[in-house]
Scaffold this active site. Structure first.
Site, mmCIF file in Angstrom:
data_model
loop_
_atom_site.group_PDB
_atom_site.id
_atom_site.type_symbol
_atom_site.label_atom_id
_atom_site.label_comp_id
_atom_site.label_asym_id
_atom_site.label_seq_id
_atom_site.Cartn_x
_atom_site.Cartn_y
_atom_site.Cartn_z
ATOM 1 N N ARG A 1 -44.262 3.969 26.322
ATOM 2 C CA ARG A 1 -45.558 4.418 25.804
ATOM 3 C C ARG A 1 -46.672 4.193 26.816
ATOM 4 O O ARG A 1 -47.695 4.878 26.792
ATOM 5 C CB ARG A 1 -45.868 3.685 24.480
ATOM 6 N N ARG B 1 -57.476 3.152 23.749
ATOM 7 C CA ARG B 1 -56.512 3.738 24.692
ATOM 8 C C ARG B 1 -56.959 5.153 25.003
ATOM 9 O O ARG B 1 -57.701 5.750 24.207
ATOM 10 C CB ARG B 1 -55.121 3.803 24.042
ATOM 11 N N ARG C 1 -46.663 -8.602 22.002
ATOM 12 C CA ARG C 1 -46.209 -7.706 20.951
ATOM 13 C C ARG C 1 -44.742 -7.936 20.616
ATOM 14 O O ARG C 1 -44.338 -7.889 19.457
ATOM 15 C CB ARG C 1 -46.439 -6.244 21.379
HETATM 16 N N1 LIG Z 1 -54.088 -7.015 9.551
HETATM 17 C C1 LIG Z 1 -54.392 -5.873 10.151
HETATM 18 N N2 LIG Z 1 -53.598 -5.388 11.104
HETATM 19 C C2 LIG Z 1 -53.938 -4.213 11.676
HETATM 20 C C3 LIG Z 1 -55.088 -3.474 11.297
HETATM 21 N N3 LIG Z 1 -55.148 -2.357 12.058
HETATM 22 C C4 LIG Z 1 -54.063 -2.376 12.849
HETATM 23 N N4 LIG Z 1 -53.325 -3.494 12.632
HETATM 24 C C5 LIG Z 1 -52.071 -3.907 13.257
HETATM 25 O O1 LIG Z 1 -52.338 -4.420 14.533
HETATM 26 C C6 LIG Z 1 -51.195 -4.260 15.364
HETATM 27 C C7 LIG Z 1 -51.603 -3.701 16.698
HETATM 28 O O2 LIG Z 1 -52.137 -2.409 16.550
HETATM 29 P P1 LIG Z 1 -52.486 -1.537 17.839
HETATM 30 O O3 LIG Z 1 -53.294 -2.358 18.799
HETATM 31 O O4 LIG Z 1 -53.070 -0.246 17.388
HETATM 32 O O5 LIG Z 1 -51.093 -1.336 18.562
HETATM 33 P P2 LIG Z 1 -49.794 -0.484 18.158
HETATM 34 O O6 LIG Z 1 -49.400 -0.862 16.765
HETATM 35 O O7 LIG Z 1 -48.805 -0.917 19.168
HETATM 36 O O8 LIG Z 1 -50.159 0.974 18.288
HETATM 37 C C8 LIG Z 1 -50.239 -3.356 14.571
HETATM 38 O O9 LIG Z 1 -49.238 -4.193 14.012
HETATM 39 C C9 LIG Z 1 -51.100 -2.781 13.487
HETATM 40 O O10 LIG Z 1 -50.357 -2.513 12.304
HETATM 41 C C10 LIG Z 1 -55.906 -4.019 10.269
HETATM 42 O O11 LIG Z 1 -56.918 -3.482 9.872
HETATM 43 N N5 LIG Z 1 -55.507 -5.211 9.744
HETATM 44 N N1 LIG Z 2 -37.497 7.626 16.434
HETATM 45 C C1 LIG Z 2 -38.019 7.540 17.657
HETATM 46 N N2 LIG Z 2 -37.238 7.766 18.742
HETATM 47 C C2 LIG Z 2 -37.755 7.655 19.985
HETATM 48 N N3 LIG Z 2 -39.032 7.343 20.281
HETATM 49 C C3 LIG Z 2 -39.857 7.103 19.241
HETATM 50 C C4 LIG Z 2 -39.407 7.200 17.886
HETATM 51 N N4 LIG Z 2 -40.443 6.916 17.080
HETATM 52 C C5 LIG Z 2 -41.503 6.652 17.882
HETATM 53 N N5 LIG Z 2 -41.161 6.787 19.183
HETATM 54 C C6 LIG Z 2 -42.025 6.542 20.364
HETATM 55 O O1 LIG Z 2 -42.166 5.131 20.454
HETATM 56 C C7 LIG Z 2 -43.491 4.768 20.853
HETATM 57 C C8 LIG Z 2 -44.091 3.838 19.795
HETATM 58 O O2 LIG Z 2 -44.389 4.581 18.611
HETATM 59 P P1 LIG Z 2 -45.779 4.430 17.872
HETATM 60 O O3 LIG Z 2 -45.832 5.469 16.806
HETATM 61 O O4 LIG Z 2 -46.895 4.380 18.862
HETATM 62 O O5 LIG Z 2 -45.569 2.971 17.220
HETATM 63 P P2 LIG Z 2 -46.545 2.025 16.384
HETATM 64 O O6 LIG Z 2 -47.650 2.875 15.825
HETATM 65 O O7 LIG Z 2 -45.682 1.433 15.325
HETATM 66 O O8 LIG Z 2 -47.030 0.993 17.359
HETATM 67 C C9 LIG Z 2 -44.270 6.065 21.029
HETATM 68 O O9 LIG Z 2 -44.323 6.379 22.404
HETATM 69 C C10 LIG Z 2 -43.449 7.085 20.243
HETATM 70 O O10 LIG Z 2 -43.563 8.370 20.786
#
Ligand SMILES: Nc1nc2c(ncn2[C@@H]2O[C@H](COP(=O)(O)OP(=O)(O)O)[C@@H](O)[C@H]2O)c(=O)[nH]1
Ligand SMILES: Nc1ncnc2c1ncn2[C@@H]1O[C@H](COP(=O)(O)OP(=O)(O)O)[C@@H](O)[C@H]1O
Length: 196
Positions: free
Chosen positions: A137, A44, A148
């Site tokens: 986001r 991203r 998702r």
């Molecule tokens: N099993 C597994 N899941 C992962 C790993 N790295 C990231 N994830 C999971 O993959 C999912 C998607 O991650 P990502 O594409 O970064 O999207 P985001 O969680 O929406 O920011 C999330 O549920 C992460 O916790 C890994 O190394 N192993």
């Molecule tokens: N407590 C909260 N209240 C409002 N927005 C939040 C909160 N926590 C996270 N966010 C926002 O929600 C979105 C998803 O959070 P993120 O940390 O990227 O989630 P994840 O890593 O679990 O995928 C981001 O844009 C973040 O800024």
């Protein structure tokens, strides 16, 4: 296993894992180390190779998996994700608390290893709020957003099973959720801080 106990952060995509983790690492310099996963998804804007993820291809990742270089791997939303042994080792070598961000499949696989982490689930207050956060986001296409949300429904169900997580944090108010996370990790943080 020697050194501080690792921490697994799991929970639906968009629940706030990265937000909470980045803050934790920023507020506690020299305490935590992030286990940099491999993924086949595209970076991203703002994401750095080797820092947020090791961005790779299916072929290269599969080769590593076949060679036994990963402690766990899973398919999520059409992409491969996995934790390499090297990712964990890099953090352990510095004696830092290793933070892993993995999905629920990863949690299951890690339970079969001797890593012995603290398992924390970060959950959104509701599906509606999760969807809004994911949309706001602006990182997902409609298709990946729907995948998702589908995975989130399953995650929210499975994380309720007793014994899967040590703690479940509802990330409603960010400040409160962050305080809760710090409180849970306080003992481990103290251990690392008193050593340095
Ligand atoms: N099993 C597994 N899941 C992962 C790993 N790295 C990231 N994830 C999971 O993959 C999912 C998607 O991650 P990502 O594409 O970064 O999207 P985001 O969680 O929406 O920011 C999330 O549920 C992460 O916790 C890994 O190394 N192993
Ligand atoms: N407590 C909260 N209240 C409002 N927005 C939040 C909160 N926590 C996270 N966010 C926002 O929600 C979105 C998803 O959070 P993120 O940390 O990227 O989630 P994840 O890593 O679990 O995928 C981001 O844009 C973040 O800024």
């Amino acid at each position: 296993m020697s050194g501080p106990r690792p921490v697994v952060l799991s929970g639906p995509s968009g629940a706030g894992k990265s937000t909470l983790m980045k803050r934790l690492m920023k507020d506690h310099e020299g305490v935590f180390g992030f286990s940099v996963s491999h993924t086949t998804r595209n970076p991203r804007p703002g994401e750095e190779d080797g820092k947020d993820y090791h961005f790779t291809t299916r072929e290269v990742m599969q080769e590593g998996i076949d060679k036994g270089e990963f402690i766990e791997n899973a398919e999520f939303s059409g992409n491969f994700y996995g934790t390499s042994k090297a990712a964990i080792e890099d953090v352990r070598a510095k004696n830092l608390i290793c933070i892993l961000d993995v999905d629920i499949q990863g949690v299951r696989r890690i339970k079969e290893t001797d890593l012995n982490p603290i398992y924390i689930s970060i959950q959104p207050p509701s599906m509606e709020i999760l969807e809004k956060r994911l949309r706001d986001r602006q990182t997902e296409t409609e298709e990946s957003l729907q995948k998702r949300l589908e995975a989130a429904r399953l995650d929210m169900e499975l994380s309720k099973e007793p014994g899967v997580f040590d703690v479940v944090i509802i990330n409603d108010d960010l400040e409160r959720a962050y305080e809760e996370l710090k409180e849970i990790l306080n003992d481990e943080i103290q251990k690392v801080q008193t050593k340095s």
